[in-house]
Design a protein around this motif. Structure first.
Motif, PDB file in Angstrom:
ATOM      1  N   LEU A 145     -15.882  53.182  37.532  1.00  0.00           N
ATOM      2  CA  LEU A 145     -17.110  52.400  37.562  1.00  0.00           C
ATOM      3  C   LEU A 145     -17.392  51.989  39.000  1.00  0.00           C
ATOM      4  CD1 LEU A 145     -19.099  51.262  35.382  1.00  0.00           C
ATOM      5  CD2 LEU A 145     -17.923  49.083  35.667  1.00  0.00           C
ATOM      6  N   ARG A 146     -18.600  52.258  39.464  1.00  0.00           N
ATOM      7  CA  ARG A 146     -18.994  51.926  40.834  1.00  0.00           C
ATOM      8  C   ARG A 146     -19.803  50.633  40.811  1.00  0.00           C
ATOM      9  NH1 ARG A 146     -18.841  57.271  39.976  1.00  0.00           N
ATOM     10  NH2 ARG A 146     -17.784  58.563  41.545  1.00  0.00           N
ATOM     11  N   LEU A 147     -19.279  49.629  41.485  1.00  0.00           N
ATOM     12  CA  LEU A 147     -19.769  48.262  41.362  1.00  0.00           C
ATOM     13  C   LEU A 147     -20.047  47.672  42.738  1.00  0.00           C
ATOM     14  CD1 LEU A 147     -20.046  45.540  39.695  1.00  0.00           C
ATOM     15  CD2 LEU A 147     -17.582  45.277  40.040  1.00  0.00           C
ATOM     16  N   ASN A 148     -21.208  47.021  42.898  1.00  0.00           N
ATOM     17  CA  ASN A 148     -21.529  46.297  44.126  1.00  0.00           C
ATOM     18  C   ASN A 148     -21.614  44.808  43.812  1.00  0.00           C
ATOM     19  OD1 ASN A 148     -24.100  45.210  46.016  1.00  0.00           O
ATOM     20  ND2 ASN A 148     -22.502  46.342  47.074  1.00  0.00           N
ATOM     21  N   GLN A 164      -7.183  52.126  31.720  1.00  0.00           N
ATOM     22  CA  GLN A 164      -7.724  53.393  32.191  1.00  0.00           C
ATOM     23  C   GLN A 164      -8.941  53.226  33.100  1.00  0.00           C
ATOM     24  OE1 GLN A 164      -6.055  56.185  31.504  1.00  0.00           O
ATOM     25  NE2 GLN A 164      -4.630  54.829  30.403  1.00  0.00           N
ATOM     26  N   LEU A 165      -9.463  52.006  33.198  1.00  0.00           N
ATOM     27  CA  LEU A 165     -10.687  51.779  33.953  1.00  0.00           C
ATOM     28  C   LEU A 165     -10.385  51.577  35.436  1.00  0.00           C
ATOM     29  CD1 LEU A 165     -13.750  51.313  33.951  1.00  0.00           C
ATOM     30  CD2 LEU A 165     -13.324  48.902  33.454  1.00  0.00           C
ATOM     31  N   ASP A 166     -11.041  52.359  36.285  1.00  0.00           N
ATOM     32  CA  ASP A 166     -10.902  52.238  37.735  1.00  0.00           C
ATOM     33  C   ASP A 166     -12.230  51.796  38.335  1.00  0.00           C
ATOM     34  OD1 ASP A 166      -8.207  53.126  37.922  1.00  0.00           O
ATOM     35  OD2 ASP A 166      -8.894  55.190  37.681  1.00  0.00           O
ATOM     36  N   LEU A 167     -12.166  50.866  39.297  1.00  0.00           N
ATOM     37  CA  LEU A 167     -13.359  50.374  39.975  1.00  0.00           C
ATOM     38  C   LEU A 167     -13.466  50.952  41.374  1.00  0.00           C
ATOM     39  CD1 LEU A 167     -13.493  46.535  39.169  1.00  0.00           C
ATOM     40  CD2 LEU A 167     -14.635  48.414  37.970  1.00  0.00           C
ATOM     41  N   SER A 168     -14.693  51.253  41.776  1.00  0.00           N
ATOM     42  CA  SER A 168     -15.027  51.486  43.182  1.00  0.00           C
ATOM     43  C   SER A 168     -15.907  50.312  43.591  1.00  0.00           C
ATOM     44  CB  SER A 168     -15.765  52.815  43.370  1.00  0.00           C
ATOM     45  OG  SER A 168     -14.921  53.912  43.111  1.00  0.00           O
ATOM     46  N   LEU A 169     -15.327  49.396  44.351  1.00  0.00           N
ATOM     47  CA  LEU A 169     -15.969  48.110  44.634  1.00  0.00           C
ATOM     48  C   LEU A 169     -16.499  48.076  46.058  1.00  0.00           C
ATOM     49  CD1 LEU A 169     -16.486  45.207  43.584  1.00  0.00           C
ATOM     50  CD2 LEU A 169     -14.258  44.584  44.522  1.00  0.00           C
ATOM     51  N   THR A 170     -17.785  47.762  46.210  1.00  0.00           N
ATOM     52  CA  THR A 170     -18.393  47.589  47.525  1.00  0.00           C
ATOM     53  C   THR A 170     -19.037  46.210  47.598  1.00  0.00           C
ATOM     54  OG1 THR A 170     -20.539  48.533  46.866  1.00  0.00           O
ATOM     55  CG2 THR A 170     -18.877  50.061  47.714  1.00  0.00           C
ATOM     56  N   THR A 171     -19.159  45.695  48.813  1.00  0.00           N
ATOM     57  CA  THR A 171     -19.761  44.370  49.023  1.00  0.00           C
ATOM     58  C   THR A 171     -20.915  44.423  50.018  1.00  0.00           C
ATOM     59  OG1 THR A 171     -18.148  43.856  50.766  1.00  0.00           O
ATOM     60  CG2 THR A 171     -17.594  43.190  48.515  1.00  0.00           C
ATOM     61  N   ARG A 172     -21.397  45.619  50.342  1.00  0.00           N
ATOM     62  CA  ARG A 172     -22.520  45.732  51.274  1.00  0.00           C
ATOM     63  C   ARG A 172     -23.753  45.083  50.670  1.00  0.00           C
ATOM     64  NH1 ARG A 172     -20.042  50.781  51.578  1.00  0.00           N
ATOM     65  NH2 ARG A 172     -21.462  51.559  49.971  1.00  0.00           N
ATOM     66  N   LEU A 230     -24.336  53.832  42.454  1.00  0.00           N
ATOM     67  CA  LEU A 230     -23.894  52.597  41.814  1.00  0.00           C
ATOM     68  C   LEU A 230     -24.141  52.652  40.316  1.00  0.00           C
ATOM     69  CD1 LEU A 230     -25.165  49.774  44.216  1.00  0.00           C
ATOM     70  CD2 LEU A 230     -22.803  50.512  43.863  1.00  0.00           C
ATOM     71  N   ASP A 231     -23.201  52.089  39.554  1.00  0.00           N
ATOM     72  CA  ASP A 231     -23.357  51.987  38.102  1.00  0.00           C
ATOM     73  C   ASP A 231     -23.866  50.611  37.684  1.00  0.00           C
ATOM     74  OD1 ASP A 231     -22.253  54.622  37.391  1.00  0.00           O
ATOM     75  OD2 ASP A 231     -20.384  53.804  38.172  1.00  0.00           O
ATOM     76  N   VAL A 232     -23.429  49.581  38.393  1.00  0.00           N
ATOM     77  CA  VAL A 232     -23.750  48.217  38.001  1.00  0.00           C
ATOM     78  C   VAL A 232     -23.573  47.328  39.227  1.00  0.00           C
ATOM     79  CG1 VAL A 232     -21.378  47.665  37.298  1.00  0.00           C
ATOM     80  CG2 VAL A 232     -23.286  46.459  36.209  1.00  0.00           C
ATOM     81  N   ALA A 233     -24.179  46.150  39.200  1.00  0.00           N
ATOM     82  CA  ALA A 233     -24.068  45.230  40.330  1.00  0.00           C
ATOM     83  C   ALA A 233     -24.005  43.801  39.820  1.00  0.00           C
ATOM     84  CB  ALA A 233     -25.253  45.391  41.284  1.00  0.00           C
ATOM     85  N   ILE A 234     -23.462  42.937  40.650  1.00  0.00           N
ATOM     86  CA  ILE A 234     -23.543  41.499  40.413  1.00  0.00           C
ATOM     87  C   ILE A 234     -24.402  40.936  41.534  1.00  0.00           C
ATOM     88  CG2 ILE A 234     -22.249  39.329  40.387  1.00  0.00           C
ATOM     89  CD1 ILE A 234     -19.957  40.901  39.058  1.00  0.00           C
ATOM     90  N   ARG A 235     -25.417  40.206  41.161  1.00  0.00           N
ATOM     91  CA  ARG A 235     -26.376  39.693  42.129  1.00  0.00           C
ATOM     92  C   ARG A 235     -26.455  38.169  42.030  1.00  0.00           C
ATOM     93  NH1 ARG A 235     -25.598  43.396  44.516  1.00  0.00           N
ATOM     94  NH2 ARG A 235     -26.797  45.313  44.769  1.00  0.00           N
ATOM     95  N   PHE A 236     -26.859  37.575  43.148  1.00  0.00           N
ATOM     96  CA  PHE A 236     -27.037  36.127  43.210  1.00  0.00           C
ATOM     97  C   PHE A 236     -28.520  35.849  43.357  1.00  0.00           C
ATOM     98  CE2 PHE A 236     -27.177  32.083  45.612  1.00  0.00           C
ATOM     99  CZ  PHE A 236     -26.517  31.282  44.693  1.00  0.00           C
ATOM    100  N   GLY A 237     -29.089  35.089  42.426  1.00  0.00           N
ATOM    101  CA  GLY A 237     -30.517  34.820  42.496  1.00  0.00           C
ATOM    102  C   GLY A 237     -31.001  34.125  41.244  1.00  0.00           C
TER     103      GLY A 237
END
Length: 310
Positions: free
Chosen positions: A96-99, A122-130, A141-148
């Motif tokens: 899972l690719r996550l920002n 079995q779940l692996d994350l590809s985590l970015t913070t850009r 990207l598959d999903v993101a966490i946003r502030f707003g």
């Protein structure tokens, strides 16, 4: 049924030219000549019978028809690219690719990844913070966490956490700056988080109003572009910062930070789990979302409410 469509080359040439606003930059992206891009756009305009781009000095301006077509093409190309990547990634069904915002990643998510591994080994994350990663624009990207405020056009958002600002500092600093057993904030360096290059968030102003305090110098003190750095500066004894209590819960529990006064100010914005509307079919995404919602709803058992200095 045969589709009556312009050529793909013409549509792609217009999409890139309309997005960049410049034939030269469009040619560089498409690895063709500027005249080739211009010719494809002219052919498309002739076929549609409508001007799409107004040629101005060193700039292309979209006409109303151009804006309408550009939006449709961007959405369509994004969906095609997203679908192609999902087909190509069939061998990586558990990645899972996550920002995520930097402070949320460092202070909230990363300490909980052990729990995620236990729940879904079995779940692996590809985590970015850009900060510039955009879920609509980046098909990587598959999903993101946003502030707003929870409103992002074209995306669905599920509420996770609402900020709760508290003042925190190191125990040594709190002990060294007391007056009659109460922390003397007017004698303690304040740490600030920047909202932009030349402006700070107004969190300190609002928190001091909520605490009923006045006469505090808000001009002095170190400034940081992300909250994570301000929190670490507080741990290092450089001053008092306002932090979301969710982000500093481990430090409050182990005593590396203490809460200064019993004032908690709820923020105007929150953290949200943000998804594409068409991306709900991924098993990895469904597993992560279920875990995340459960994790934020049930705090860790070892987490306790800290004592505060007052």
């Amino acid at each position: 049924m045969k589709r009556r469509m312009p050529t793909l080359n013409a549509l792609k040439a217009f999409e890139v030219a309309g997005s960049t606003g410049n034939f030269t930059r469009a040619a560089e992206r498409l690895h063709v000549t500027q005249s080739a891009v211009s010719r494809q756009v002219r052919l498309l305009e002739a076929q549609l019978g409508e001007p799409l781009l107004l040629r101005q000095h060193h700039h292309l301006q979209l006409t109303p028809a151009g804006k309408l077509l550009l939006q449709a093409l961007q959405q369509s190309f994004d969906r095609i690219e997203f679908t192609v990547r999902r087909i190509q990634d069939q061998q990586h069904l558990h990645r899972l690719r996550l920002n995520v915002p930097p402070t949320f990643a460092r202070r909230w998510l990363q300490p909980r990844l052990g729990s995620l591994r236990q729940a879904h080994p079995q779940l692996d994350l590809s985590l970015t913070t850009r900060l510039h990663d955009d879920l609509l624009e980046s098909t990587r990207l598959d999903v993101a966490i946003r502030f707003g405020d929870g409103e992002w056009e074209g995306l669905t958002a599920s509420h996770l956490l609402t900020e709760q600002h508290i003042a925190v500092c190191s125990p040594a600093l709190a002990t060294a700056h007391q007056r009659d057993g109460i922390p003397a904030l007017d004698d303690m360096p304040l740490l600030h988080v920047l909202a932009g290059e030349d402006r700070r968030y107004l969190t300190w102003t609002h928190w001091l109003d909520a605490a009923g305090l006045s006469g505090i110098d808000l001009q002095a003190g170190h400034e940081f572009d992300v909250l994570d750095l301000a929190i670490q500066a507080a741990v290092d004894g450089l001053g008092v910062t306002l932090a979301d209590r969710h982000m500093v819960a481990p430090q409050l529990a182990d005593g590396t930070l203490v809460q200064v006064l019993d004032t908690r100010l709820e923020g105007h914005q929150s953290y949200w789990l943000v998804q594409r509307r068409e991306a709900s079919g991924s098993p990895a995404l469904a597993a992560f979302c279920h875990w995340l919602q459960a994790e934020q709803a049930e705090p860790h058992r070892q987490q306790v409410e800290p004592d505060f200095f007052e």
